[in-house]
Enzyme design. Structure first.
Site, PDB file in Angstrom:
ATOM      1  N   SER A 187       0.746  -1.148   0.010  1.00 40.02           N
ATOM      2  CA  SER A 187       0.050  -0.026  -0.106  1.00 40.02           C
ATOM      3  C   SER A 187       0.966   1.200  -0.102  1.00 40.02           C
ATOM      4  O   SER A 187       1.522   1.474   0.849  1.00 40.02           O
ATOM      5  CB  SER A 187      -0.911  -0.052   1.374  1.00 40.02           C
ATOM      6  OG  SER A 187      -1.523   1.375   1.549  1.00 40.02           O
ATOM      7  N   HIS A 224      -1.064  -0.984  -4.345  1.00 42.19           N
ATOM      8  CA  HIS A 224      -2.401  -0.789  -3.837  1.00 42.19           C
ATOM      9  C   HIS A 224      -2.473   0.835  -3.514  1.00 42.19           C
ATOM     10  O   HIS A 224      -1.741   1.356  -2.894  1.00 42.19           O
ATOM     11  CB  HIS A 224      -2.562  -1.617  -2.456  1.00 42.19           C
ATOM     12  CG  HIS A 224      -3.821  -1.299  -1.792  1.00 42.19           C
ATOM     13  ND1 HIS A 224      -5.086  -2.128  -2.076  1.00 42.19           N
ATOM     14  CD2 HIS A 224      -4.120  -0.841  -0.812  1.00 42.19           C
ATOM     15  CE1 HIS A 224      -6.012  -1.889  -1.356  1.00 42.19           C
ATOM     16  NE2 HIS A 224      -5.730  -0.951  -0.313  1.00 42.19           N
ATOM     17  N   ASP A 233      -4.842   3.710  -1.823  1.00 43.28           N
ATOM     18  CA  ASP A 233      -6.089   3.985  -0.953  1.00 43.28           C
ATOM     19  C   ASP A 233      -6.183   5.451  -1.183  1.00 43.28           C
ATOM     20  O   ASP A 233      -5.743   6.330  -0.743  1.00 43.28           O
ATOM     21  CB  ASP A 233      -5.418   3.926   0.632  1.00 43.28           C
ATOM     22  CG  ASP A 233      -5.111   2.377   0.779  1.00 43.28           C
ATOM     23  OD1 ASP A 233      -6.171   1.642   0.681  1.00 43.28           O
ATOM     24  OD2 ASP A 233      -4.168   2.053   1.383  1.00 43.28           O
ATOM     25  N   MET A 255      -9.369   8.218   0.133  1.00 39.60           N
ATOM     26  CA  MET A 255     -10.054   8.473   1.125  1.00 39.60           C
ATOM     27  C   MET A 255     -10.527  10.004   1.238  1.00 39.60           C
ATOM     28  O   MET A 255      -9.901  10.808   0.843  1.00 39.60           O
ATOM     29  CB  MET A 255      -9.389   8.443   2.539  1.00 39.60           C
ATOM     30  CG  MET A 255      -8.733   6.945   2.669  1.00 39.60           C
ATOM     31  SD  MET A 255      -7.688   6.970   4.433  1.00 39.60           S
ATOM     32  CE  MET A 255      -6.758   5.619   4.359  1.00 39.60           C
ATOM     33  N   HIS A 302      -8.415   1.273  -4.033  1.00 40.59           N
ATOM     34  CA  HIS A 302      -9.351   1.042  -3.067  1.00 40.59           C
ATOM     35  C   HIS A 302     -10.041   2.226  -2.634  1.00 40.59           C
ATOM     36  O   HIS A 302      -9.391   3.205  -2.047  1.00 40.59           O
ATOM     37  CB  HIS A 302      -8.447   0.475  -1.784  1.00 40.59           C
ATOM     38  CG  HIS A 302      -9.252   0.006  -0.768  1.00 40.59           C
ATOM     39  ND1 HIS A 302      -8.633   0.261   0.353  1.00 40.59           N
ATOM     40  CD2 HIS A 302     -10.583   0.153  -0.407  1.00 40.59           C
ATOM     41  CE1 HIS A 302      -9.810  -0.283   1.597  1.00 40.59           C
ATOM     42  NE2 HIS A 302     -10.975  -0.059   0.893  1.00 40.59           N
ATOM     43  N   MET A 350     -12.364   4.479  -0.806  1.00 40.36           N
ATOM     44  CA  MET A 350     -12.831   4.567   0.445  1.00 40.36           C
ATOM     45  C   MET A 350     -13.660   5.806   0.430  1.00 40.36           C
ATOM     46  O   MET A 350     -13.478   6.989   1.232  1.00 40.36           O
ATOM     47  CB  MET A 350     -11.910   4.457   1.394  1.00 40.36           C
ATOM     48  CG  MET A 350     -11.462   3.229   2.064  1.00 40.36           C
ATOM     49  SD  MET A 350      -9.893   3.113   3.066  1.00 40.36           S
ATOM     50  CE  MET A 350      -8.811   3.348   1.802  1.00 40.36           C
ATOM     51  N   MET A 384     -11.511  -5.954   4.792  1.00 35.86           N
ATOM     52  CA  MET A 384     -10.849  -5.293   5.614  1.00 35.86           C
ATOM     53  C   MET A 384     -10.443  -5.893   6.972  1.00 35.86           C
ATOM     54  O   MET A 384     -11.566  -6.443   7.533  1.00 35.86           O
ATOM     55  CB  MET A 384     -11.866  -3.640   5.955  1.00 35.86           C
ATOM     56  CG  MET A 384     -11.719  -2.794   4.639  1.00 35.86           C
ATOM     57  SD  MET A 384     -10.512  -2.630   3.859  1.00 35.86           S
ATOM     58  CE  MET A 384      -9.364  -1.688   5.247  1.00 35.86           C
ATOM     59  N   ASP A 392      -6.807  -6.450   3.705  1.00 37.86           N
ATOM     60  CA  ASP A 392      -6.332  -5.099   3.739  1.00 37.86           C
ATOM     61  C   ASP A 392      -6.281  -4.712   5.173  1.00 37.86           C
ATOM     62  O   ASP A 392      -7.324  -4.321   5.938  1.00 37.86           O
ATOM     63  CB  ASP A 392      -7.193  -4.427   2.864  1.00 37.86           C
ATOM     64  CG  ASP A 392      -6.266  -2.913   2.720  1.00 37.86           C
ATOM     65  OD1 ASP A 392      -5.256  -2.746   3.341  1.00 37.86           O
ATOM     66  OD2 ASP A 392      -7.018  -1.968   2.178  1.00 37.86           O
TER      67      ASP A 392
HETATM   68  C1  DX5 Z   1      -6.725   1.374   5.470  1.00 35.48           C
HETATM   69  C2  DX5 Z   1      -6.244   1.185   4.002  1.00 35.48           C
HETATM   70  C3  DX5 Z   1      -4.908   0.082   3.999  1.00 35.48           C
HETATM   71  C4  DX5 Z   1      -3.721   0.393   4.644  1.00 35.48           C
HETATM   72  C5  DX5 Z   1      -2.989  -0.763   4.932  1.00 35.48           C
HETATM   73  O1  DX5 Z   1      -7.594   2.344   5.496  1.00 35.48           O
HETATM   74  O2  DX5 Z   1      -7.241   0.730   3.321  1.00 35.48           O
HETATM   75  O3  DX5 Z   1      -4.642  -0.281   2.786  1.00 35.48           O
HETATM   76  O4  DX5 Z   1      -2.813   1.150   3.899  1.00 35.48           O
HETATM   77  O5  DX5 Z   1      -1.844  -0.340   5.727  1.00 35.48           O
HETATM   78  P1  DX5 Z   1      -1.137  -1.343   7.003  1.00 35.48           P
HETATM   79  O6  DX5 Z   1      -0.904  -2.426   6.424  1.00 35.48           O
HETATM   80  O7  DX5 Z   1      -0.404  -0.331   7.530  1.00 35.48           O
HETATM   81  O8  DX5 Z   1      -2.371  -1.727   7.856  1.00 35.48           O
HETATM   82 ZN    ZN Z   2      -6.719  -0.390   1.256  1.00 38.90          ZN
END
Ligand code: DX5
Ligand code: ZN
Length: 221
Positions: free
Chosen positions: A10, A35, A37, A39, A68, A70, A139, A177
């Site tokens: 990620s 990956h 993320d 948000m 991903h 969110m 998750m 994840d």
């Molecule tokens: C959390 C994200 C994850 C995060 C994982 O909201 O969706 O992808 O980056 O990070 P680690 O491996 O540090 O938990």
């Molecule tokens: Zn993620």
């Protein structure tokens, strides 16, 4: 059949002051996907990064981008993420009023479609869509932040999801994840996981490439 897992580091845990360096490190590593993320500060209590950063990742990345989302009402942005190089786009079941339509929209764009599922959300809610998706992102922390502690209830959910996938003849991959590390990785793979996302475990290490190859060396049963 036994096979190795797919590893999706990620980028959220990368050093954004050295993004090119970190993406190039992933290019040279055994990582399968990158990956990403996204948000929105509404669906999750945090804002990560947006289009200009994705553009920079796209410029240097030589591996498939696993996006991903969110975000609330993700249908507003999926075409833009496709244009930013996404190969896989996952939307949250909790953020979609018309999940089936959202999945079709992603597939019509030519991307692989994934559904992300929060820790509190039951696997049974996937029954009517599992045949249509390429990936389920389970998750194993509450979404919004990297570096959180893995929730052990995930093992049970992986087994339940694997059963559903087999029962429905679905081709969906199971992606985990949040909080993935070398302790829980073999147990997750034993339970039926196919793809491991890892942020802080990879980027927090002194030798991230070594950690990626360590994760990659486990066998999926
Ligand atoms: C959390 C994200 C994850 C995060 C994982 O909201 O969706 O992808 O980056 O990070 P680690 O491996 O540090 O938990
Ligand atoms: Zn993620």
């Amino acid at each position: 059949m036994k096979h190795t897992p797919l590893i999706a580091p990620s980028i959220l845990a990368a050093d954004f002051g050295n993004l090119q360096r970190d993406v190039e490190m992933l290019n040279e590593s055994q990582a399968d996907w990158i990956h990403i993320d996204i948000m929105d500060g509404v669906f999750v209590p945090n804002i990560s990064f947006g289009m200009p950063v994705c553009q920079a990742i796209q410029k240097y990345a030589q591996k498939p981008l696993d996006v991903h989302l969110m975000i609330e009402r993700p249908e507003r942005y999926v075409a833009e993420f496709k244009n930013l190089g996404a190969s896989i786009i996952s939307v949250h079941i909790e953020a979609c009023e018309h999940l089936h339509r959202n999945i079709q929209q992603i597939k019509d764009l030519g991307c692989k479609a994934g559904i992300a599922v929060n820790p509190h959300t039951s696997i049974t809610l996937l029954e009517n869509v599992i045949a249509d998706v390429d990936l389920v992102c389970l998750m194993s922390v509450n979404p919004g932040f990297g570096g959180q502690k893995f929730i052990p209830q995930t093992y049970q959910k992986v087994r339940q999801l694997k059963e559903l996938i087999i029962k429905t003849n679905s081709n969906a991959l199971i992606e985990i994840d949040g909080g993935v590390n070398s302790q829980n990785a073999p147990l997750l793979l034993d339970a039926g996981a196919d793809v491991l996302v890892a942020g802080s475990f990879v980027f927090g290490a002194s030798d991230p490439k070594q950690i990626i190859s360590e994760l990659k060396s486990w066998v999926v049963s």
